[in-house]
Design a protein around this motif. Structure first.
Motif, mmCIF file in Angstrom:
data_model
loop_
_atom_site.group_PDB
_atom_site.id
_atom_site.type_symbol
_atom_site.label_atom_id
_atom_site.label_comp_id
_atom_site.label_asym_id
_atom_site.label_seq_id
_atom_site.Cartn_x
_atom_site.Cartn_y
_atom_site.Cartn_z
ATOM 1 N N ILE A 21 4.763 -8.950 3.058
ATOM 2 C CA ILE A 21 5.221 -7.566 3.122
ATOM 3 C C ILE A 21 6.677 -7.491 2.676
ATOM 4 N N LYS A 22 6.931 -6.669 1.669
ATOM 5 C CA LYS A 22 8.278 -6.521 1.129
ATOM 6 C C LYS A 22 8.984 -5.262 1.627
ATOM 7 N N ARG A 23 8.189 -4.256 1.975
ATOM 8 C CA ARG A 23 8.816 -2.999 2.397
ATOM 9 C C ARG A 23 7.852 -2.193 3.252
ATOM 10 N N ILE A 24 8.400 -1.516 4.264
ATOM 11 C CA ILE A 24 7.637 -0.571 5.079
ATOM 12 C C ILE A 24 8.344 0.779 4.998
ATOM 13 N N LEU A 25 7.592 1.811 4.654
ATOM 14 C CA LEU A 25 8.145 3.159 4.529
ATOM 15 C C LEU A 25 7.376 4.102 5.440
ATOM 16 N N THR A 26 8.099 4.903 6.206
ATOM 17 C CA THR A 26 7.477 5.968 6.990
ATOM 18 C C THR A 26 7.817 7.290 6.328
ATOM 19 N N ILE A 27 6.800 8.103 6.122
ATOM 20 C CA ILE A 27 6.967 9.320 5.335
ATOM 21 C C ILE A 27 6.169 10.453 5.974
ATOM 22 N N GLY A 28 6.631 11.680 5.784
ATOM 23 C CA GLY A 28 5.963 12.836 6.369
ATOM 24 C C GLY A 28 4.790 13.318 5.536
ATOM 25 N N ASP A 29 4.182 14.405 5.995
ATOM 26 C CA ASP A 29 2.984 14.946 5.345
ATOM 27 C C ASP A 29 3.365 15.878 4.197
ATOM 28 N N ASP A 30 4.023 15.321 3.207
ATOM 29 C CA ASP A 30 4.472 16.080 2.041
ATOM 30 C C ASP A 30 3.782 15.516 0.801
ATOM 31 N N ILE A 31 2.951 16.323 0.162
ATOM 32 C CA ILE A 31 2.117 15.835 -0.946
ATOM 33 C C ILE A 31 2.954 15.244 -2.071
ATOM 34 N N ASP A 32 3.979 15.960 -2.502
ATOM 35 C CA ASP A 32 4.774 15.491 -3.637
ATOM 36 C C ASP A 32 5.517 14.194 -3.316
ATOM 37 N N GLU A 33 6.051 14.114 -2.118
ATOM 38 C CA GLU A 33 6.788 12.910 -1.733
ATOM 39 C C GLU A 33 5.851 11.712 -1.604
ATOM 40 N N ILE A 34 4.689 11.931 -0.997
ATOM 41 C CA ILE A 34 3.705 10.847 -0.881
ATOM 42 C C ILE A 34 3.260 10.395 -2.266
ATOM 43 N N ALA A 35 2.972 11.356 -3.141
ATOM 44 C CA ALA A 35 2.513 11.035 -4.497
ATOM 45 C C ALA A 35 3.533 10.164 -5.221
ATOM 46 N N HIS A 36 4.801 10.518 -5.086
ATOM 47 C CA HIS A 36 5.863 9.752 -5.752
ATOM 48 C C HIS A 36 5.967 8.342 -5.186
ATOM 49 N N GLU A 37 6.023 8.233 -3.860
ATOM 50 C CA GLU A 37 6.230 6.922 -3.237
ATOM 51 C C GLU A 37 5.027 6.002 -3.439
ATOM 52 N N ILE A 38 3.829 6.561 -3.391
ATOM 53 C CA ILE A 38 2.625 5.756 -3.625
ATOM 54 C C ILE A 38 2.672 5.137 -5.016
ATOM 55 N N ARG A 39 3.063 5.925 -5.992
ATOM 56 C CA ARG A 39 3.124 5.425 -7.369
ATOM 57 C C ARG A 39 4.188 4.332 -7.509
ATOM 58 N N VAL A 40 5.330 4.542 -6.871
ATOM 59 C CA VAL A 40 6.402 3.537 -6.904
ATOM 60 C C VAL A 40 5.924 2.224 -6.286
ATOM 61 N N PHE A 41 5.301 2.317 -5.123
ATOM 62 C CA PHE A 41 4.812 1.116 -4.432
ATOM 63 C C PHE A 41 3.736 0.416 -5.259
ATOM 64 N N ALA A 42 2.807 1.187 -5.809
ATOM 65 C CA ALA A 42 1.694 0.602 -6.565
ATOM 66 C C ALA A 42 2.184 -0.118 -7.816
ATOM 67 N N ASP A 43 3.252 0.395 -8.418
ATOM 68 C CA ASP A 43 3.819 -0.249 -9.605
ATOM 69 C C ASP A 43 4.633 -1.491 -9.241
ATOM 70 N N ARG A 44 5.214 -1.479 -8.055
ATOM 71 C CA ARG A 44 6.150 -2.541 -7.670
ATOM 72 C C ARG A 44 5.459 -3.735 -7.014
ATOM 73 N N TYR A 45 4.385 -3.480 -6.246
ATOM 74 C CA TYR A 45 3.777 -4.539 -5.439
ATOM 75 C C TYR A 45 2.337 -4.821 -5.868
ATOM 76 N N ASP A 46 1.873 -6.014 -5.515
ATOM 77 C CA ASP A 46 0.488 -6.382 -5.824
ATOM 78 C C ASP A 46 -0.498 -5.539 -5.026
ATOM 79 N N LEU A 47 -0.165 -5.279 -3.768
ATOM 80 C CA LEU A 47 -1.045 -4.526 -2.878
ATOM 81 C C LEU A 47 -0.239 -3.475 -2.132
ATOM 82 N N VAL A 48 -0.894 -2.352 -1.843
ATOM 83 C CA VAL A 48 -0.273 -1.293 -1.050
ATOM 84 C C VAL A 48 -1.243 -0.902 0.059
ATOM 85 N N PHE A 49 -0.711 -0.729 1.267
ATOM 86 C CA PHE A 49 -1.522 -0.280 2.399
ATOM 87 C C PHE A 49 -0.940 1.026 2.915
ATOM 88 N N THR A 50 -1.779 2.067 2.966
ATOM 89 C CA THR A 50 -1.332 3.320 3.562
ATOM 90 C C THR A 50 -2.058 3.522 4.884
#
Length: 245
Positions: free
Chosen positions: A39-68
């Motif tokens: 695990i390289k990073r843990i992020l806590t985020i609110g129920d905001d569609i645009d913010e989740i969409a952005h962070e998910i894409r960043v994580f998916a590009d940066r790491y081998d695996l992402v868990f939400t």
């Protein structure tokens, strides 16, 4: 054998407000360690569609695996599926198997609100167990998990089988009955000369037998053993309380 880098995104206003305590990230870390997931990073985020969409894409590009974790229920604040779809520019579609299961549970045609439980990003894989109403959804390298701890824990056991055995880290702990400021120069020197082993220093004020716990984490056990022995040799014998594997 290589480790797999990973990030965890905990989703929910209830976490940020303090109404609910996050226990899911710790469970994911502890239970996927022997699969080679780092695990390289843990992020806590609110129920905001645009913010989740952005962070998910960043994580998916940066790491081998992402868990939400969280946001896949039927209510207005369950927006994870929609956000992931938006982040990758794909449609959100209803999964026929999930709709059929909802019919069996409810005993009639599910309402539009209830059918939100059947939504997935187009192209995602659904792995169902006895909690099929809250399935494990895999989209690309993203594992989309429920926020309810008991349900998430069952999904993690499934993921362990999918990932299989990997290169797991070894952790050793040395308990020192001396002040952190005293051993800090030794630790600083070790850190600067050992880039492949993570060294952590954790002082405490409520233990009678030790003042600092020093952890050593690495994937090469022989290298780890040598570093721990070197550290111990630099500390007076009467200050070493115990070495824990």
């Amino acid at each position: 054998m290589k480790t797999k880098t990973s990030g965890i995104i905990i989703i929910g206003d209830e976490i940020l407000s303090g109404m609910v305590k996050d226990t899911n990230s710790a469970f994911i870390i502890e239970n996927l360690r022997d699969t080679g997931v780092e695990i390289k990073r843990i992020l806590t985020i609110g129920d905001d569609i645009d913010e989740i969409a952005h962070e998910i894409r960043v994580f998916a590009d940066r790491y081998d695996l992402v868990f939400t974790s969280g946001g896949i229920g039927p209510t207005h604040d369950d927006v994870t599926i929609e956000a992931i779809s938006k982040g990758f520019g794909v449609e959100t579609v209803k999964h026929n198997t999930l709709i059929e299961h909802l019919r069996k549970i409810i005993g009639k045609e599910p309402s539009e609100i209830q059918q939100r439980m059947s939504l997935i990003p187009k192209g995602a894989e659904v792995i169902a167990d006895k909690d099929i109403a809250l399935p494990l959804i895999i989209f690309r390298n993203i594992y989309i998990l429920p926020g309810i701890p008991k349900c998430l824990q069952r999904k993690i056991l499934i993921i362990k089988k999918i990932l299989g055995q990997g290169l797991s880290a070894t952790v050793k702990r040395v308990y020192v009955n001396d002040f952190e400021s005293v051993i800090a120069p030794i630790l600083n020197n070790l850190v600067s000369n050992n880039k492949h082993i993570k060294i952590g220093s954790y002082p405490t004020m409520d233990k009678s037998d030790y003042k600092v716990m020093v952890s050593f984490t690495g994937y090469d056990k022989d290298e780890l053993d040598r570093l721990v022995q070197h550290f111990v040799s630099m500390i007076p014998n009467d200050k070493i309380v115990k070495i824990e594997i």
